[in-house]
Structure formats: structure tokens, C-alpha cells
Motif scaffolding. Structure first.
Motif, PDB file in Angstrom:
ATOM      1  N   LEU A  83       5.890 -50.153   0.710  1.00 56.13           N
ATOM      2  CA  LEU A  83       6.594 -51.392   1.033  1.00 56.13           C
ATOM      3  C   LEU A  83       6.301 -52.512   0.032  1.00 56.13           C
ATOM      4  CD1 LEU A  83       8.408 -53.044   2.896  1.00 56.13           C
ATOM      5  CD2 LEU A  83       6.404 -53.504   4.330  1.00 56.13           C
ATOM      6  N   PRO A  84       5.047 -52.728  -0.391  1.00 56.08           N
ATOM      7  CA  PRO A  84       4.811 -53.774  -1.398  1.00 56.08           C
ATOM      8  C   PRO A  84       5.593 -53.557  -2.688  1.00 56.08           C
ATOM      9  CG  PRO A  84       2.745 -53.114  -0.378  1.00 56.08           C
ATOM     10  CD  PRO A  84       3.786 -52.143   0.090  1.00 56.08           C
ATOM     11  N   LEU A  85       5.751 -52.309  -3.103  1.00 54.77           N
ATOM     12  CA  LEU A  85       6.539 -52.026  -4.300  1.00 54.77           C
ATOM     13  C   LEU A  85       8.003 -52.369  -4.083  1.00 54.77           C
ATOM     14  CD1 LEU A  85       5.058 -48.619  -5.488  1.00 54.77           C
ATOM     15  CD2 LEU A  85       4.758 -50.855  -6.552  1.00 54.77           C
ATOM     16  N   ALA A  86       8.520 -52.076  -2.883  1.00 51.80           N
ATOM     17  CA  ALA A  86       9.917 -52.401  -2.574  1.00 51.80           C
ATOM     18  C   ALA A  86      10.135 -53.908  -2.592  1.00 51.80           C
ATOM     19  CB  ALA A  86      10.300 -51.825  -1.218  1.00 51.80           C
ATOM     20  N   ILE A  87       9.184 -54.667  -2.032  1.00 53.05           N
ATOM     21  CA  ILE A  87       9.299 -56.133  -2.030  1.00 53.05           C
ATOM     22  C   ILE A  87       9.240 -56.667  -3.459  1.00 53.05           C
ATOM     23  CG2 ILE A  87       8.158 -58.255  -1.309  1.00 53.05           C
ATOM     24  CD1 ILE A  87       7.242 -56.762   1.195  1.00 53.05           C
ATOM     25  N   ARG A  88       8.317 -56.127  -4.233  1.00 52.34           N
ATOM     26  CA  ARG A  88       8.210 -56.554  -5.630  1.00 52.34           C
ATOM     27  C   ARG A  88       9.485 -56.247  -6.400  1.00 52.34           C
ATOM     28  NH1 ARG A  88       3.836 -54.094  -9.958  1.00 52.34           N
ATOM     29  NH2 ARG A  88       4.313 -55.499 -11.684  1.00 52.34           N
ATOM     30  N   GLY A  89      10.081 -55.083  -6.123  1.00 51.02           N
ATOM     31  CA  GLY A  89      11.329 -54.734  -6.792  1.00 51.02           C
ATOM     32  C   GLY A  89      12.466 -55.658  -6.416  1.00 51.02           C
ATOM     33  N   GLN A  90      12.559 -56.038  -5.125  1.00 49.56           N
ATOM     34  CA  GLN A  90      13.587 -56.978  -4.687  1.00 49.56           C
ATOM     35  C   GLN A  90      13.393 -58.345  -5.348  1.00 49.56           C
ATOM     36  OE1 GLN A  90      16.237 -56.905  -2.550  1.00 49.56           O
ATOM     37  NE2 GLN A  90      16.121 -54.721  -2.164  1.00 49.56           N
ATOM     38  N   ARG A  91      12.157 -58.784  -5.439  1.00 51.35           N
ATOM     39  CA  ARG A  91      11.872 -60.072  -6.071  1.00 51.35           C
ATOM     40  C   ARG A  91      12.262 -60.049  -7.550  1.00 51.35           C
ATOM     41  NH1 ARG A  91       7.023 -60.951  -3.892  1.00 51.35           N
ATOM     42  NH2 ARG A  91       5.925 -59.791  -5.508  1.00 51.35           N
ATOM     43  N   ALA A  92      11.917 -58.958  -8.237  1.00 54.71           N
ATOM     44  CA  ALA A  92      12.259 -58.844  -9.655  1.00 54.71           C
ATOM     45  C   ALA A  92      13.765 -58.766  -9.851  1.00 54.71           C
ATOM     46  CB  ALA A  92      11.580 -57.613 -10.258  1.00 54.71           C
ATOM     47  N   ALA A  93      14.466 -58.014  -8.976  1.00 48.96           N
ATOM     48  CA  ALA A  93      15.928 -57.892  -9.103  1.00 48.96           C
ATOM     49  C   ALA A  93      16.618 -59.221  -8.875  1.00 48.96           C
ATOM     50  CB  ALA A  93      16.440 -56.850  -8.106  1.00 48.96           C
ATOM     51  N   SER A  94      16.114 -60.024  -7.922  1.00 52.62           N
ATOM     52  CA  SER A  94      16.742 -61.325  -7.654  1.00 52.62           C
ATOM     53  C   SER A  94      16.569 -62.268  -8.839  1.00 52.62           C
ATOM     54  CB  SER A  94      16.130 -61.950  -6.397  1.00 52.62           C
ATOM     55  OG  SER A  94      14.772 -62.323  -6.601  1.00 52.62           O
ATOM     56  N   ARG A  95      15.436 -62.187  -9.514  1.00 51.00           N
ATOM     57  CA  ARG A  95      15.225 -63.041 -10.685  1.00 51.00           C
ATOM     58  C   ARG A  95      16.030 -62.563 -11.889  1.00 51.00           C
ATOM     59  NH1 ARG A  95      11.267 -64.220  -7.391  1.00 51.00           N
ATOM     60  NH2 ARG A  95       9.838 -65.966  -7.735  1.00 51.00           N
ATOM     61  N   MET A  96      16.151 -61.241 -12.022  1.00 46.27           N
ATOM     62  CA  MET A  96      16.946 -60.705 -13.132  1.00 46.27           C
ATOM     63  C   MET A  96      18.399 -61.147 -13.024  1.00 46.27           C
ATOM     64  SD  MET A  96      15.409 -59.086 -15.502  1.00 46.27           S
ATOM     65  CE  MET A  96      16.870 -58.348 -16.221  1.00 46.27           C
ATOM     66  N   ALA A  97      18.894 -61.300 -11.803  1.00 43.48           N
ATOM     67  CA  ALA A  97      20.266 -61.786 -11.615  1.00 43.48           C
ATOM     68  C   ALA A  97      20.424 -63.190 -12.173  1.00 43.48           C
ATOM     69  CB  ALA A  97      20.635 -61.755 -10.137  1.00 43.48           C
ATOM     70  N   HIS A  98      19.382 -64.031 -12.060  1.00 38.80           N
ATOM     71  CA  HIS A  98      19.438 -65.388 -12.597  1.00 38.80           C
ATOM     72  C   HIS A  98      19.220 -65.404 -14.110  1.00 38.80           C
ATOM     73  CE1 HIS A  98      19.536 -67.845  -8.843  1.00 38.80           C
ATOM     74  NE2 HIS A  98      19.060 -66.721  -8.321  1.00 38.80           N
ATOM     75  N   VAL A  99      18.556 -64.386 -14.622  1.00 43.91           N
ATOM     76  CA  VAL A  99      18.308 -64.309 -16.067  1.00 43.91           C
ATOM     77  C   VAL A  99      19.572 -63.921 -16.825  1.00 43.91           C
ATOM     78  CG1 VAL A  99      17.074 -62.946 -17.818  1.00 43.91           C
ATOM     79  CG2 VAL A  99      15.848 -63.838 -15.843  1.00 43.91           C
ATOM     80  N   GLN A 100      20.451 -63.174 -16.190  1.00 41.48           N
ATOM     81  CA  GLN A 100      21.601 -62.580 -16.862  1.00 41.48           C
ATOM     82  C   GLN A 100      22.451 -63.573 -17.665  1.00 41.48           C
ATOM     83  OE1 GLN A 100      22.435 -59.457 -17.400  1.00 41.48           O
ATOM     84  NE2 GLN A 100      20.579 -58.802 -16.342  1.00 41.48           N
ATOM     85  N   PRO A 101      22.839 -64.751 -17.116  1.00 40.97           N
ATOM     86  CA  PRO A 101      23.688 -65.653 -17.908  1.00 40.97           C
ATOM     87  C   PRO A 101      23.064 -66.055 -19.245  1.00 40.97           C
ATOM     88  CG  PRO A 101      23.705 -66.310 -15.612  1.00 40.97           C
ATOM     89  CD  PRO A 101      22.661 -65.254 -15.735  1.00 40.97           C
ATOM     90  N   GLU A 102      21.786 -66.451 -19.234  1.00 34.14           N
ATOM     91  CA  GLU A 102      21.126 -66.826 -20.488  1.00 34.14           C
ATOM     92  C   GLU A 102      20.931 -65.609 -21.380  1.00 34.14           C
ATOM     93  OE1 GLU A 102      17.813 -69.606 -20.380  1.00 34.14           O
ATOM     94  OE2 GLU A 102      18.199 -69.932 -18.245  1.00 34.14           O
ATOM     95  N   LEU A 103      20.669 -64.469 -20.769  1.00 32.40           N
ATOM     96  CA  LEU A 103      20.492 -63.242 -21.538  1.00 32.40           C
ATOM     97  C   LEU A 103      21.780 -62.864 -22.256  1.00 32.40           C
ATOM     98  CD1 LEU A 103      18.369 -61.040 -22.121  1.00 32.40           C
ATOM     99  CD2 LEU A 103      19.299 -59.773 -20.193  1.00 32.40           C
ATOM    100  N   GLN A 104      22.909 -63.113 -21.601  1.00 24.21           N
ATOM    101  CA  GLN A 104      24.216 -62.839 -22.225  1.00 24.21           C
ATOM    102  C   GLN A 104      24.409 -63.694 -23.479  1.00 24.21           C
ATOM    103  OE1 GLN A 104      27.031 -61.016 -21.346  1.00 24.21           O
ATOM    104  NE2 GLN A 104      26.210 -59.986 -19.564  1.00 24.21           N
TER     105      GLN A 104
END
Length: 339
Positions: A83-104
Motif C-alpha cells: 500500500l505505501p508503494l501504491a500511495i507513493r505512485g499516486q502522489r508521483a503520478a499526480s505531480r507528473m501531470a503538473h510537470v507535463q506542460p513545462e516539460l512539453q
């Protein structure tokens, strides 16, 4: 020794004793066969299916549960550990979504360079590193949970397929409710249908995130998973009930976890951000993986833009033309020398 007379008390007792031995021997044949099969089985430390068998058997011996309950308890324990890995993955995925515009933006600037120098490649890597640090995200953290959960699922799946063969007598009476025999498929089809419906419910609960993360391919993947949920049901009707004693609760845990981690209060407590709204005109389904793939191509000298591809094609044509001219001149000199 004195032989008991026929019809005497001793003769009668001997007959009763031998008959009892024969009956006990016949009743214990299955037990001896089971013990022989278990003794011949040698679990491998690297085989996750074997370790799943050991885990379920350990829980069974520790708690005294039926084997169906032991499988359920083992499933819950595994999901609690990751479960901690799943939570960490969700947290990382939510931040990656915000990174995408600048990354583009950074990606487009990098591609516009054509064939970047070593200094430009280093600057690009530094920009990406700074961007990830600003959003406090590690790109590969989102992949940790699936990479660990998938082998565990496969190990439990094949382990539960193996256990009815290793413990046929125990599993024949190790079930609950209507599925008392874990060595055969569920005769009522309740377990396969429940498994398919729970998987479909999980897909429907996460369909918005799937579509938002990839507007182009998301709907296609969504429909593919929906079809998979229905196609899998006839296949699961052939599985022993022991396998579905793992698969059904695992699906329900996934469903509950997925719904829970989307609740605003839970997301706030765990640091999971809301997905950003799509920017008009911005392509949102080109992500980090494609960027890294293009970076590797650039390092290897492969073109990533249309202009670079055209230039490479023209250079190859020019090289072939020059090689043909050199070869033609060489043959001409050889003919002159032969004369």
C-alpha cells in the motif's frame, strides 16, 4: 504359538482387528498419496508461486483458518505491505501531470536544436532535473507499485493453481459457504461473475483519470479493458475455486483503494494533487517516456524532428552519390593501368 480355534473368542477378535486395519488402510490411501506428493514437492526460493504456497500454508497453520480464509488473509497482507508503494505512485503520478506542460515546452526547445551539442544536452538534462526537483517528484516512483504488484499477482495466481494439486484432500473441504471444494470450479458461477464485475467496476471508477491522462489513447484502452472484463468470465469458470479465492478479494481491494485515493480529504492528507485542467492547444498525451526516448535518440545521433530526418536522408543520398563517383573513378584508373 497356539492357533485360535475357529469360532473362538480369540478368532473373532482377530477377524475384527484385521477388518479394522483394512478399512483404515483404504481410508488412508488418499492421505498417504497426499503426503507423498507434498514430500516430492521442493519449493524454490526464487519462485514466487512456491513462496505463495508457503505463505498461505503458514497463515493456515498459524491461524487455523479454512484454506479459503487463509488465501483471503494472505491477499490482504500482501496488499497492505505494498500500500505505501501504491500511495507513493499516486502522489508521483499526480505531480507528473503538473510537470507535463513545462516539460512539453522544454522538449520542443530541445527538438528545435536539431543535433544538439554536448553542452546543450547537459543543459537540457539540468533543466529537467530542476523541474522535477521543483515539483518534488521522482518520475520512476509511479512505476514502482505496478512493477512490484504484477509479479506478486502472477505468483499468487499460479501458486493458488498449484495448491489444490499439493493438498487435494485439505482443499476438497477447505472452502466456505457454497464453494466448499476448492479443487474444482465454482459450480454456481458466482465467483467468476463476481470477479469480472469487480474488475469492470474498478475500470469504471478510474475511467476519468485514464481519459484525462491520454485523450487520444485513453478511450481505446478503456474499451479494451471493458471487453477484457467480459471475455475473462468464461475463462474463469474453468479455474479452481482456490484461484478465485485470491482473485476476487484482490479485485475488491483494488476497487476500494482506487475509490478511496480519489477522495479529496484522503488526497490532501497523502499529498496527492488534483489533476490539472488541460491547456487549450497543448498536446497532453506526449509524456516523459517519449521525451526520454527522443533524448536517447539524440545521444545516439538519430534524428527526432522532421527537419533532422530530411537532412539525414539527404546526407545519406549525397554519401551514396559520392561513393558511386569514387568507385567509378577507381574502376576507370584500373582499366587505364591494364592498358
Amino acid at each position: 504359538t497356539e492357533v485360535p480355534k475357529e469360532g473362538s473368542f480369540d478368532e473373532t477378535m482377530n477377524k475384527l482387528f484385521h477388518e479394522a486395519q483394512r478399512e483404515a488402510s483404504g481410508a488412508d490411501d488418499a492421505w498417504f498419496i497426499d503426503q507423498a506428493a507434498q514430500a516430492a514437492w521442493e519449493p524454490k526460493w526464487w519462485n514466487l508461486a512456491d513462496q505463495a504456497v508457503n505463505g498461505v500454508h503458514f497463515i493456515h497453520d498459524l491461524t487455523g483458518f479454512h484454506y479459503a480464509g487463509s488465501i483471503f488473509a494472505t491477499t490482504c497482507l500482501i496488499r497492505l505491505v505494498i500500500l505505501p508503494l501504491a500511495i507513493r505512485g499516486q502522489r508521483a503520478a499526480s505531480r507528473m501531470a503538473h510537470v507535463q506542460p513545462e516539460l512539453q515546452v522544454i522538449k520542443k526547445r530541445y527538438e528545435a536544436l536539431g543535433t544538439p551539442t554536448a553542452a546543450e544536452q547537459k543543459a537540457f538534462a539540468e533543466q529537467m532535473k530542476s523541474l522535477f526537483a521543483r515539483y518534488e517528484v521522482k518520475p520512476f516512483a509511479a512505476l514502482a507499485a505496478p512493477l512490484i504488484q504484477a509479479p506478486l499477482f502472477i505468483g499468487m495466481f499460479f501458486g493458488m493453481k498449484k495448491m489444490p494439486e499439493l493438498y487435494p484432500t485439505e482443499f476438497a473441504t477447505g472452502g466456505l459457504l457454497w464453494f466448499t471444494d476448492l479443487t474444482i470450479p465454482d459450480p454456481t458461477y458466482i465467483l467468476p461473475l463476481t470477479c469480472g464485475l469487480s474488475f469492470l467496476a474498478t475500470i469504471e471508477a478510474g475511467k476519468e483519470q485514464m481519459i484525462d491522462s491520454s485523450p487520444t489513447t485513453g478511450p481505446i484502452m478503456l474499451n479494451a479493458f471493458r471487453a477484457m472484463a467480459f471475455v475473462a468470465v468464461p475463462v474463469m469458470t474453468t479455474f479452481p475455486a482456490a484461484m478465485l479465492c485470491y482473485w476476487v478479494p484482490n479485485n475488491f481491494i483494488t476497487l476500494v483503494q482506487s475509490v478511496t485515493l480519489r477522495q479529496p480529504w484522503v488526497k490532501k492528507q497523502l499529498g496527492i494533487w488534483d489533476r490539472p485542467k488541460p491547456i487549450p492547444g497543448m498536446q497532453t498525451d506526449v509524456g516523459f517516456q517519449e521525451t526520454m526516448k527522443n533524448l536517447v535518440k539524440q545521444v545516439q545521433g538519430q534524428p527526432t524532428t522532421e527537419a533532422a530526418k530530411i537532412k539525414k536522408h539527404n546526407d545519406e543520398v549525397e554519401t551514396k552519390r559520392r561513393l558511386a563517383e569514387v568507385s567509378k573513378a577507381t574502376r576507370a584508373r584500373r582499366r587505364e593501368a591494364e592498358r
